[in-house]
Design a protein around this motif. Structure first.
Motif, PDB file in Angstrom:
ATOM      1  N   UNK A 138     -17.574  -2.922   0.363  1.00  0.00           N
ATOM      2  CA  UNK A 138     -17.110  -4.281   0.612  1.00  0.00           C
ATOM      3  C   UNK A 138     -18.211  -5.131   1.231  1.00  0.00           C
ATOM      4  N   UNK A 139     -19.119  -4.472   1.951  1.00  0.00           N
ATOM      5  CA  UNK A 139     -20.180  -5.213   2.637  1.00  0.00           C
ATOM      6  C   UNK A 139     -21.576  -4.887   2.115  1.00  0.00           C
ATOM      7  N   UNK A 140     -21.794  -3.661   1.655  1.00  0.00           N
ATOM      8  CA  UNK A 140     -23.115  -3.253   1.155  1.00  0.00           C
ATOM      9  C   UNK A 140     -23.156  -3.355  -0.365  1.00  0.00           C
ATOM     10  N   UNK A 158      -8.915  -7.194  12.380  1.00  0.00           N
ATOM     11  CA  UNK A 158     -10.370  -7.321  12.297  1.00  0.00           C
ATOM     12  C   UNK A 158     -10.857  -7.067  10.865  1.00  0.00           C
ATOM     13  N   UNK A 159     -10.247  -6.088  10.209  1.00  0.00           N
ATOM     14  CA  UNK A 159     -10.608  -5.798   8.821  1.00  0.00           C
ATOM     15  C   UNK A 159     -10.344  -7.021   7.943  1.00  0.00           C
ATOM     16  N   UNK A 160      -9.238  -7.696   8.213  1.00  0.00           N
ATOM     17  CA  UNK A 160      -8.897  -8.896   7.431  1.00  0.00           C
ATOM     18  C   UNK A 160      -9.907 -10.016   7.669  1.00  0.00           C
ATOM     19  N   UNK A 161     -10.321 -10.189   8.923  1.00  0.00           N
ATOM     20  CA  UNK A 161     -11.365 -11.190   9.219  1.00  0.00           C
ATOM     21  C   UNK A 161     -12.638 -10.892   8.434  1.00  0.00           C
ATOM     22  N   UNK A 162     -13.033  -9.616   8.459  1.00  0.00           N
ATOM     23  CA  UNK A 162     -14.266  -9.241   7.764  1.00  0.00           C
ATOM     24  C   UNK A 162     -14.104  -9.410   6.254  1.00  0.00           C
ATOM     25  N   UNK A 163     -12.931  -9.093   5.744  1.00  0.00           N
ATOM     26  CA  UNK A 163     -12.636  -9.294   4.313  1.00  0.00           C
ATOM     27  C   UNK A 163     -12.871 -10.753   3.917  1.00  0.00           C
ATOM     28  N   UNK A 164     -12.485 -11.648   4.815  1.00  0.00           N
ATOM     29  CA  UNK A 164     -12.597 -13.078   4.488  1.00  0.00           C
ATOM     30  C   UNK A 164     -13.998 -13.638   4.707  1.00  0.00           C
ATOM     31  N   UNK A 165     -14.785 -12.989   5.574  1.00  0.00           N
ATOM     32  CA  UNK A 165     -16.065 -13.598   5.975  1.00  0.00           C
ATOM     33  C   UNK A 165     -17.305 -12.776   5.626  1.00  0.00           C
ATOM     34  N   UNK A 166     -17.155 -11.460   5.395  1.00  0.00           N
ATOM     35  CA  UNK A 166     -18.351 -10.625   5.184  1.00  0.00           C
ATOM     36  C   UNK A 166     -18.256  -9.808   3.900  1.00  0.00           C
ATOM     37  N   UNK A 168     -20.447  -4.963  -3.587  1.00  0.00           N
ATOM     38  CA  UNK A 168     -20.108  -4.943  -5.012  1.00  0.00           C
ATOM     39  C   UNK A 168     -18.611  -4.778  -5.261  1.00  0.00           C
ATOM     40  N   UNK A 169     -17.856  -4.360  -4.251  1.00  0.00           N
ATOM     41  CA  UNK A 169     -16.417  -4.175  -4.455  1.00  0.00           C
ATOM     42  C   UNK A 169     -15.681  -5.475  -4.158  1.00  0.00           C
ATOM     43  N   UNK A 170     -14.657  -5.773  -4.942  1.00  0.00           N
ATOM     44  CA  UNK A 170     -13.867  -6.988  -4.746  1.00  0.00           C
ATOM     45  C   UNK A 170     -14.777  -8.197  -4.497  1.00  0.00           C
ATOM     46  N   UNK A 171     -15.766  -8.412  -5.372  1.00  0.00           N
ATOM     47  CA  UNK A 171     -16.766  -9.464  -5.083  1.00  0.00           C
ATOM     48  C   UNK A 171     -16.105 -10.831  -4.909  1.00  0.00           C
ATOM     49  N   UNK A 177      -3.977 -11.214  -1.667  1.00  0.00           N
ATOM     50  CA  UNK A 177      -3.107 -10.168  -2.225  1.00  0.00           C
ATOM     51  C   UNK A 177      -3.874  -8.854  -2.361  1.00  0.00           C
ATOM     52  N   UNK A 178      -5.145  -8.962  -2.754  1.00  0.00           N
ATOM     53  CA  UNK A 178      -5.965  -7.762  -2.866  1.00  0.00           C
ATOM     54  C   UNK A 178      -6.159  -7.114  -1.502  1.00  0.00           C
ATOM     55  N   UNK A 179      -6.368  -7.940  -0.482  1.00  0.00           N
ATOM     56  CA  UNK A 179      -6.495  -7.431   0.889  1.00  0.00           C
ATOM     57  C   UNK A 179      -5.229  -6.695   1.319  1.00  0.00           C
ATOM     58  N   UNK A 180      -4.084  -7.305   1.055  1.00  0.00           N
ATOM     59  CA  UNK A 180      -2.821  -6.658   1.448  1.00  0.00           C
ATOM     60  C   UNK A 180      -2.639  -5.315   0.756  1.00  0.00           C
ATOM     61  N   UNK A 181      -2.942  -5.276  -0.530  1.00  0.00           N
ATOM     62  CA  UNK A 181      -2.806  -4.020  -1.272  1.00  0.00           C
ATOM     63  C   UNK A 181      -3.789  -2.973  -0.741  1.00  0.00           C
ATOM     64  N   UNK A 182      -4.995  -3.421  -0.416  1.00  0.00           N
ATOM     65  CA  UNK A 182      -6.019  -2.511   0.103  1.00  0.00           C
ATOM     66  C   UNK A 182      -5.570  -1.901   1.424  1.00  0.00           C
TER      67      UNK A 182
END
Lengths: 438, 438
Positions: free
Chosen positions: B169-171, B326-334, B338-341, B356-361
């Motif tokens: 998600x980040x690398x 915190x995971x949700x914050x990072x999902x939105x900002x960082x 290559x995953x869920x680009x 929706x992808x975040x919730x499913x994840x």
């Protein structure tokens, strides 16, 4: 007991070569190079001056030469530091040749069904193999409506043997991790799949192409389809993270060669340069996807399509049945790895538990395969790389009609893969969409 | 465009040291060794002769020394080529120290909340860190019914930051694969978990132990429980194959140190020598498991348990809530990997798809965490390594009663993890089983 210790971890046996002395070949330099390899020169016979060299122009990534001598012929495949089809503007590491050889030699040992390797020259990124002179690409045979009855079962068996025997079901966790770490170096090739299969078709991207203007609206609809996009990203996550087995990584019908001489057929799997540790369902799905693409393309290739279409769906179920049958045999006889250890099921009354675990494992794998099949179908219609099965259909309106039906199945396989659940159910969906059973 | 190519793949930056010059320390040799490290000597102050060295006897695997000087104190941790608790009959590679340092330095950079590293001497398998002199092991504080209110949210945040930022998600896929390949070398430590958590408690094995004879029948029943065994092997498959993020790998309440001075609390995560690329849910599950074990142990530690039990269940939900937030914050900002680009969700109307992808994840990750929590609970009651929360309960009949209730939750979490689905539902199950809400 655990006792897997020791002072140092074992080093990797295989190491990517140094490419400092690498020289790209050209037709006129091939004979001189091959003359330096005694086993190759012996296979060809005669003198290098007598050898006929021609380049086979159909590879996307590499240069492939067929060399014929008085005694025999060979196939020489050399990687270039860029994508052959595009040129130097798209660099690609020479190490893909190293990984192709690493995969090819493992497949040969574990499952056969691949060309014989005569010589691997690591620093030249060059693999010299037997020439499959009488074979044709399976994709072309399918478009020509030729039937090779042994291809499906042989490929099902090949996948079962390569996938089972490179997984934690057969290897110790330490051996498997060493293998996975080795192939983790093949990132540039995996990245092509990550982008072209799982990403680009679902966003605006200059590399995308499709039958236009017929499918313009469809392509836009796919890019706005949140359900499809989410399901595709779940599959991409598995592709990125799920290091289950050494997958071929590009096992479509163009990576299969078939031949027929009287009643005798031969089947070979080629081109494993995309090999890496990934989800088992990826290979199974790739093959199913290309059978489905051939199925939907048949209506574009003149009258008499129905019999070939029915045959193609049978091949889909035969691929899965052969895979599951061989995988089940290996589950019962070669489960020596750290996963599902046989010792857990040795107590009285636990044999059924082992079979139940196998059923659950195959059910999950089948769902993965359906999802990956859908992903691989859509990218061949909306992404960069298309398939000749569909590309050769004229006029475009007819092609677009075939592609629209294929895309409908692709979406179902990706989004509804858990509900569809089996390859035979997927074949039924294909038949419904094509109107054959409607 | 793809263009991630080039002639050679990038080499790994980190390499396991050569241990040819390795010398095991003993209390009397520690001061002389540390005197050679200027940053350590400066922290201690004075002369080596003035330093007080004592061995801390509570590690299972390594030797840990506390060194106090006139100016300050440090903690020195050295690996030995065997398991400290067992001796030379159980070898374990020195390289675990290299992997511990590699994980510790990444955690420090990505999330903080770990001890400051003063010196890593690779060839001596020695890490010198700040001494957390006023901290106590969280497990002990929980048994003593001390409440550290910041521990749960800080640990939830720590896991979100370390797991998100080491994942696809980040690398980039290439960076992540390089990291995963590096930590794939830490197989011997992963093997301990594979055997002790996922295998041995479910078969007859000489290392297993339990409160006997009280739980003899229960242990036999677990070994014959096909459903439990199958679900545990599904989780083991994820542990072996699912390289999602750099997990701590041993994140129980004994790997957390807490302190309180007035209103100020401090929380640190220690001992990441089991670190490897594995499923994100493994760390979350390990922490939840140990909160549940403390919960069920409270009834064995005298009157007044109810208030602490209620508090412990609240901490379970707070761990998850802080993690998810915190995971949700990072999902939105960082989300730069290559995953869920992020580029997939830039078109108009696609912001909801990203959420929706975040919730499913997170929903999937929560289910994984519950399963791993159950696995980690059962092994502490039926396997080799137990927890002091339960071990200190006397008489054995009372301990066995607590353990039986904990095992009942463990089985539910493993077998019914998809139906339970949320941490708060799991807490409710715990309360029902303990009779608190019955």
């Amino acid at each position: 007991m655990i006792h897997s210790g020791g002072l140092q971890p074992e080093p990797l046996v295989d190491v990517v070569p140094d490419y400092g002395a690498y020289e790209p070949l050209a037709v006129e330099r091939v004979a001189a190079r091959l003359a330096a390899y005694p086993e190759v020169a012996a296979r060809l016979g005669g003198r290098p001056e007598d050898w006929q060299v021609r380049e086979v122009g159909d590879g996307n990534l590499n240069f492939v030469y067929i060399v014929e001598g008085p005694a025999g012929s060979v196939c020489a495949k050399q990687a270039l530091p860029f994508v052959r089809l595009v040129g130097e503007s798209w660099p690609l590491p020479l190490s893909r040749s190293f990984f192709e050889h690493a995969a090819l030699s493992r497949q040969a040992r574990l499952a056969g069904t691949v060309p014989q390797i005569l010589r691997f020259d690591g620093p030249q990124a060059l693999i010299v193999m037997e020439n499959l002179g009488t074979h044709v690409i399976w994709r072309k045979a399918l478009t020509a409506r030729e039937r090779h009855e042994t291809a499906a079962p042989i490929l099902g068996r090949f996948m079962a043997e390569t996938l089972f025997r490179t997984s934690d079901l057969n290897l110790s966790a330490a051996e498997k991790k060493r293998e996975a770490a080795l192939f983790a170096g093949n990132t540039a090739l995996a990245k092509i799949t990550e982008d072209l299969v799982f990403t680009d078709p679902y966003r605006v991207h200059p590399l995308n192409r499709w039958t236009s203007p017929e499918l313009d609206g469809t392509a836009a609809k796919v890019r706005g389809d949140a359900e499809w996009k989410l399901a595709i990203q779940e599959l991409k996550w598995q592709f990125l993270c799920s290091a289950e087995a050494l997958v071929h990584g590009d096992l479509h019908t163009g990576s299969v060669m078939v031949s027929k001489a009287g009643d005798a057929e031969d089947v070979r799997v080629i081109d494993p340069e995309f090999a890496f540790y990934g989800p088992m369902g990826f290979d199974v799905g790739a093959l199913l996807a290309n059978l489905f693409l051939s199925y939907f393309a048949q209506d574009g290739h003149g009258p008499g399509a129905e019999a070939m279409k029915a045959w193609l769906l049978v091949q889909g179920t035969r691929v899965w049945d052969a895979f599951a049958a061989r995988f089940s045999e290996l589950w019962r006889t070669e489960r020596r790895g750290d996963a599902y250890p046989a010792s857990l099921f040795e107590e009285q009354g636990q044999a059924d538990a082992s079979e139940a675990a196998l059923e659950a494992f195959l059910a999950r794998l089948q769902v993965d395969a359906l999802g990956f099949a859908g992903a691989k179908m859509a990218r061949r219609i909306l992404g960069l790389a298309h398939v000749s099965d569909l590309e050769t259909i004229e006029p475009p309106a007819l092609r677009a009609a075939c592609e629209t039906r294929a895309l409908a199945l692709a979406r179902q396989l990706v989004v509804e893969r858990r509900a569809i659940a089996t390859v035979s159910a997927a074949c039924r969906r294909a038949a419904i969409l094509s109107g054959a059973d409607a």
